[in-house]
Each structure stands twice: as C-alpha cells, then as structure tokens.
Design a protein around this motif. Structure first.
Motif, PDB file in Angstrom:
ATOM      1  N   ASP A 124       5.400  80.053  49.540  1.00 35.36           N
ATOM      2  CA  ASP A 124       6.897  79.707  49.670  1.00 35.36           C
ATOM      3  C   ASP A 124       7.312  80.483  48.579  1.00 35.36           C
ATOM      4  OD1 ASP A 124       8.560  76.695  48.915  1.00 35.36           O
ATOM      5  OD2 ASP A 124       9.330  78.648  49.464  1.00 35.36           O
ATOM      6  N   THR A 125       7.821  81.507  48.606  1.00 36.28           N
ATOM      7  CA  THR A 125       8.506  82.453  47.568  1.00 36.28           C
ATOM      8  C   THR A 125       9.562  81.748  46.784  1.00 36.28           C
ATOM      9  OG1 THR A 125       9.757  83.814  48.766  1.00 36.28           O
ATOM     10  CG2 THR A 125       7.695  84.624  48.482  1.00 36.28           C
ATOM     11  N   GLY A 126      10.322  80.803  47.413  1.00 35.14           N
ATOM     12  CA  GLY A 126      11.384  80.230  46.788  1.00 35.14           C
ATOM     13  C   GLY A 126      10.839  79.245  45.689  1.00 35.14           C
ATOM     14  N   GLY A 127       9.903  78.104  46.157  1.00 42.75           N
ATOM     15  CA  GLY A 127       9.402  77.159  45.651  1.00 42.75           C
ATOM     16  C   GLY A 127       7.950  77.438  44.738  1.00 42.75           C
ATOM     17  N   GLY A 128       7.316  78.370  45.373  1.00 39.94           N
ATOM     18  CA  GLY A 128       5.910  78.739  44.733  1.00 39.94           C
ATOM     19  C   GLY A 128       4.659  78.057  45.523  1.00 39.94           C
ATOM     20  N   SER A 129       5.100  77.100  46.248  1.00 36.33           N
ATOM     21  CA  SER A 129       3.941  76.427  47.058  1.00 36.33           C
ATOM     22  C   SER A 129       2.944  77.310  47.822  1.00 36.33           C
ATOM     23  CB  SER A 129       4.499  75.384  47.889  1.00 36.33           C
ATOM     24  OG  SER A 129       5.205  74.225  47.258  1.00 36.33           O
ATOM     25  N   THR A 130       1.728  77.055  47.568  1.00 33.04           N
ATOM     26  CA  THR A 130       0.655  78.041  48.504  1.00 33.04           C
ATOM     27  C   THR A 130      -0.024  77.093  49.138  1.00 33.04           C
ATOM     28  OG1 THR A 130      -0.667  77.930  46.470  1.00 33.04           O
ATOM     29  CG2 THR A 130       0.831  79.843  46.633  1.00 33.04           C
ATOM     30  N   TYR A 131      -0.667  77.488  50.182  1.00 31.84           N
ATOM     31  CA  TYR A 131      -1.730  76.999  51.005  1.00 31.84           C
ATOM     32  C   TYR A 131      -2.831  78.150  51.343  1.00 31.84           C
ATOM     33  CZ  TYR A 131       2.463  73.929  51.491  1.00 31.84           C
ATOM     34  OH  TYR A 131       3.315  73.093  51.337  1.00 31.84           O
ATOM     35  N   TYR A 132      -3.933  77.552  51.615  1.00 35.08           N
ATOM     36  CA  TYR A 132      -5.234  78.320  51.731  1.00 35.08           C
ATOM     37  C   TYR A 132      -5.865  77.867  53.001  1.00 35.08           C
ATOM     38  CZ  TYR A 132      -4.029  80.320  47.321  1.00 35.08           C
ATOM     39  OH  TYR A 132      -3.265  80.972  46.161  1.00 35.08           O
ATOM     40  N   ALA A 133      -6.653  78.522  53.548  1.00 37.01           N
ATOM     41  CA  ALA A 133      -7.844  78.064  54.751  1.00 37.01           C
ATOM     42  C   ALA A 133      -8.789  77.656  53.804  1.00 37.01           C
ATOM     43  CB  ALA A 133      -8.150  79.175  55.419  1.00 37.01           C
ATOM     44  N   ASP A 134      -9.595  76.637  54.217  1.00 30.22           N
ATOM     45  CA  ASP A 134     -10.599  76.175  53.694  1.00 30.22           C
ATOM     46  C   ASP A 134     -11.656  77.195  53.126  1.00 30.22           C
ATOM     47  OD1 ASP A 134     -10.496  72.984  55.569  1.00 30.22           O
ATOM     48  OD2 ASP A 134      -9.251  73.584  53.882  1.00 30.22           O
ATOM     49  N   SER A 135     -11.898  78.006  53.958  1.00 29.03           N
ATOM     50  CA  SER A 135     -13.171  79.024  53.552  1.00 29.03           C
ATOM     51  C   SER A 135     -12.512  79.948  52.341  1.00 29.03           C
ATOM     52  CB  SER A 135     -13.619  79.640  54.717  1.00 29.03           C
ATOM     53  OG  SER A 135     -12.423  80.313  55.296  1.00 29.03           O
ATOM     54  N   MET A 136     -11.527  80.141  52.279  1.00 25.02           N
ATOM     55  CA  MET A 136     -10.890  80.976  51.386  1.00 25.02           C
ATOM     56  C   MET A 136     -10.361  80.215  49.959  1.00 25.02           C
ATOM     57  SD  MET A 136     -10.090  81.995  54.420  1.00 25.02           S
ATOM     58  CE  MET A 136      -9.929  83.257  55.400  1.00 25.02           C
ATOM     59  N   LYS A 137     -10.462  78.794  49.814  1.00 22.28           N
ATOM     60  CA  LYS A 137     -10.112  78.055  48.502  1.00 22.28           C
ATOM     61  C   LYS A 137     -11.132  78.489  47.555  1.00 22.28           C
ATOM     62  CE  LYS A 137      -7.691  74.213  51.012  1.00 22.28           C
ATOM     63  NZ  LYS A 137      -7.655  72.673  51.107  1.00 22.28           N
ATOM     64  N   GLY A 138     -10.578  78.777  46.411  1.00 24.46           N
ATOM     65  CA  GLY A 138     -11.352  79.148  45.143  1.00 24.46           C
ATOM     66  C   GLY A 138     -11.891  80.593  45.059  1.00 24.46           C
ATOM     67  N   ARG A 139     -11.541  81.318  46.221  1.00 26.93           N
ATOM     68  CA  ARG A 139     -11.993  82.709  46.166  1.00 26.93           C
ATOM     69  C   ARG A 139     -10.749  83.394  46.227  1.00 26.93           C
ATOM     70  NH1 ARG A 139     -15.115  84.885  50.059  1.00 26.93           N
ATOM     71  NH2 ARG A 139     -14.276  83.795  51.673  1.00 26.93           N
ATOM     72  N   PHE A 140      -9.562  83.156  47.206  1.00 28.76           N
ATOM     73  CA  PHE A 140      -8.796  83.832  46.979  1.00 28.76           C
ATOM     74  C   PHE A 140      -7.404  83.366  46.298  1.00 28.76           C
ATOM     75  CE2 PHE A 140      -9.877  85.872  51.613  1.00 28.76           C
ATOM     76  CZ  PHE A 140     -11.016  86.300  50.826  1.00 28.76           C
ATOM     77  N   THR A 141      -6.458  84.175  46.112  1.00 28.62           N
ATOM     78  CA  THR A 141      -5.307  83.562  45.376  1.00 28.62           C
ATOM     79  C   THR A 141      -4.112  84.570  45.938  1.00 28.62           C
ATOM     80  OG1 THR A 141      -6.592  82.947  43.199  1.00 28.62           O
ATOM     81  CG2 THR A 141      -3.927  83.281  43.211  1.00 28.62           C
ATOM     82  N   ILE A 142      -3.009  83.737  46.359  1.00 26.93           N
ATOM     83  CA  ILE A 142      -1.594  84.491  46.773  1.00 26.93           C
ATOM     84  C   ILE A 142      -0.828  84.217  45.752  1.00 26.93           C
ATOM     85  CG2 ILE A 142      -1.140  82.370  48.046  1.00 26.93           C
ATOM     86  CD1 ILE A 142       0.292  84.268  50.204  1.00 26.93           C
ATOM     87  N   SER A 143       0.015  85.445  45.411  1.00 30.35           N
ATOM     88  CA  SER A 143       0.872  85.426  44.423  1.00 30.35           C
ATOM     89  C   SER A 143       1.946  86.470  44.774  1.00 30.35           C
ATOM     90  CB  SER A 143       0.308  85.795  43.130  1.00 30.35           C
ATOM     91  OG  SER A 143      -0.370  87.123  43.232  1.00 30.35           O
ATOM     92  N   GLN A 144       3.039  86.036  43.988  1.00 29.23           N
ATOM     93  CA  GLN A 144       4.260  87.002  44.117  1.00 29.23           C
ATOM     94  C   GLN A 144       4.760  87.691  43.101  1.00 29.23           C
ATOM     95  OE1 GLN A 144       6.297  82.880  44.892  1.00 29.23           O
ATOM     96  NE2 GLN A 144       8.087  84.143  44.216  1.00 29.23           N
ATOM     97  N   ASP A 145       5.602  88.833  43.265  1.00 26.45           N
ATOM     98  CA  ASP A 145       6.303  89.535  42.294  1.00 26.45           C
ATOM     99  C   ASP A 145       7.821  89.726  42.875  1.00 26.45           C
ATOM    100  OD1 ASP A 145       7.465  91.092  40.465  1.00 26.45           O
ATOM    101  OD2 ASP A 145       5.518  92.118  39.916  1.00 26.45           O
ATOM    102  N   ASN A 146       8.625  88.986  42.408  1.00 23.09           N
ATOM    103  CA  ASN A 146       9.905  88.964  42.872  1.00 23.09           C
ATOM    104  C   ASN A 146      10.542  90.221  42.828  1.00 23.09           C
ATOM    105  OD1 ASN A 146       9.704  86.556  44.005  1.00 23.09           O
ATOM    106  ND2 ASN A 146      10.435  85.368  42.434  1.00 23.09           N
ATOM    107  N   ALA A 147      10.414  90.818  41.589  1.00 25.51           N
ATOM    108  CA  ALA A 147      11.002  92.170  41.017  1.00 25.51           C
ATOM    109  C   ALA A 147      10.634  93.185  41.792  1.00 25.51           C
ATOM    110  CB  ALA A 147      10.614  92.005  39.561  1.00 25.51           C
ATOM    111  N   LYS A 148       9.367  93.089  42.307  1.00 24.44           N
ATOM    112  CA  LYS A 148       8.811  94.042  42.923  1.00 24.44           C
ATOM    113  C   LYS A 148       8.847  93.864  44.663  1.00 24.44           C
ATOM    114  CE  LYS A 148       5.719  96.144  39.558  1.00 24.44           C
ATOM    115  NZ  LYS A 148       4.038  96.290  39.460  1.00 24.44           N
ATOM    116  N   ASN A 149       9.378  92.611  44.986  1.00 26.10           N
ATOM    117  CA  ASN A 149       9.461  92.299  46.324  1.00 26.10           C
ATOM    118  C   ASN A 149       8.043  92.579  46.963  1.00 26.10           C
ATOM    119  OD1 ASN A 149      11.313  91.237  48.107  1.00 26.10           O
ATOM    120  ND2 ASN A 149      11.549  93.109  49.150  1.00 26.10           N
ATOM    121  N   THR A 150       7.149  91.955  46.337  1.00 26.07           N
ATOM    122  CA  THR A 150       5.701  92.124  46.961  1.00 26.07           C
ATOM    123  C   THR A 150       4.982  90.813  46.613  1.00 26.07           C
ATOM    124  OG1 THR A 150       5.807  94.482  46.015  1.00 26.07           O
ATOM    125  CG2 THR A 150       3.533  93.549  46.339  1.00 26.07           C
ATOM    126  N   VAL A 151       4.079  90.690  47.596  1.00 25.42           N
ATOM    127  CA  VAL A 151       3.240  89.446  47.646  1.00 25.42           C
ATOM    128  C   VAL A 151       1.819  89.993  47.605  1.00 25.42           C
ATOM    129  CG1 VAL A 151       2.172  87.640  48.996  1.00 25.42           C
ATOM    130  CG2 VAL A 151       4.753  87.766  48.568  1.00 25.42           C
TER     131      VAL A 151
END
Length: 128
Positions: free
Chosen positions: A52-79
């Motif tokens: 959620d790029t507005g509030g920053g909440s993130t959710y992951y599939a169980d098999s990805m937790k701890g290995r994958f990280t989702i993040s945002q760069d609002n200035a670059k309009n990129t996730v």
C-alpha cells in the motif's frame, strides 16, 4: 496511457539475489496498491507481495516471507521487489500490477488478483 514496466529479471544460481523494478508511466503510484505476482510454466499465477504505497503496509505470500522484500520509491514512481536466497522453484515470469486503494483493500485485491493495470513481466530463472 498507463504503462507498467518490469525490469531486473535474469538468471541466477540458487542462493543468489535479484531486485525487480516496476516503473509506471501515465500513472502515479501514490496511494495505490502495487502487487507482484508470478507464473511458472504450467502453473497458475500466484501472488508474491503487495504494498500500500499510501500507508506503507506490505503483505507477502508465506513462501516468500523472510526472503523477499517489497518497497517503494515515490520520487521515482517505482516499486521494487528484492529477492534473496532464491530457489529453483522461484523460477517464473514476474509481473507487477496496480490498482487504486489503501490498507487492507490492497490485501484483498492481491488475494483476488483484482488489479486494473498489469505489466508485461520479467523472467526470473534460478538454477540449482
């Protein structure tokens, strides 16, 4: 015209890392649900992570937790999707998708894959 473009895919050995990027044109990522999905040959598309790029909440599939990280760069309009400790079973085409929304709505949309805009995908291949 809205366009989502994924990049950063490639071939790595098991245990390696990749960082995928999802950039948008004609569409602001501000206060949106941005999700990552993947589809391996012969398998159904599955959700990887969502932010959620507005509030920053993130959710992951169980098999990805701890290995994958989702993040945002609002200035670059990129996730981004940082993928570590990659396994051969992570081999798939990875897609990003976008939809208006906030908070738990992003989780619901991600679970149901209910996104209005999708990219063309970037291939990730992990060898053993």
């Amino acid at each position: 015209q809205v366009q989502l473009v994924e990049s950063g895919g490639g071939s790595v050995q098991a245990g390696g890392s990749l960082r995928l990027s999802c950039a948008a044109s004609g569409y602001s990522f501000s206060s949106k649900c941005i999700g990552w999905f993947r589809q391996a040959p012969g398998k159904e598309r599955e959700g990887v992570a969502v932010i959620d790029t507005g509030g920053g909440s993130t959710y992951y599939a169980d098999s990805m937790k701890g290995r994958f990280t989702i993040s945002q760069d609002n200035a670059k309009n990129t996730v981004y999707l940082q993928m570590n400790s990659l396994k051969p079973e992570d081999t798939a085409m990875y897609y990003c998708a976008a939809a208006p929304g906030r908070g738990t709505y992003c989780y619901t949309a991600w679970i149901h894959q209910d996104f209005g805009y999708w990219g063309q995908g970037t291939q990730v291949t992990v060898s053993s």
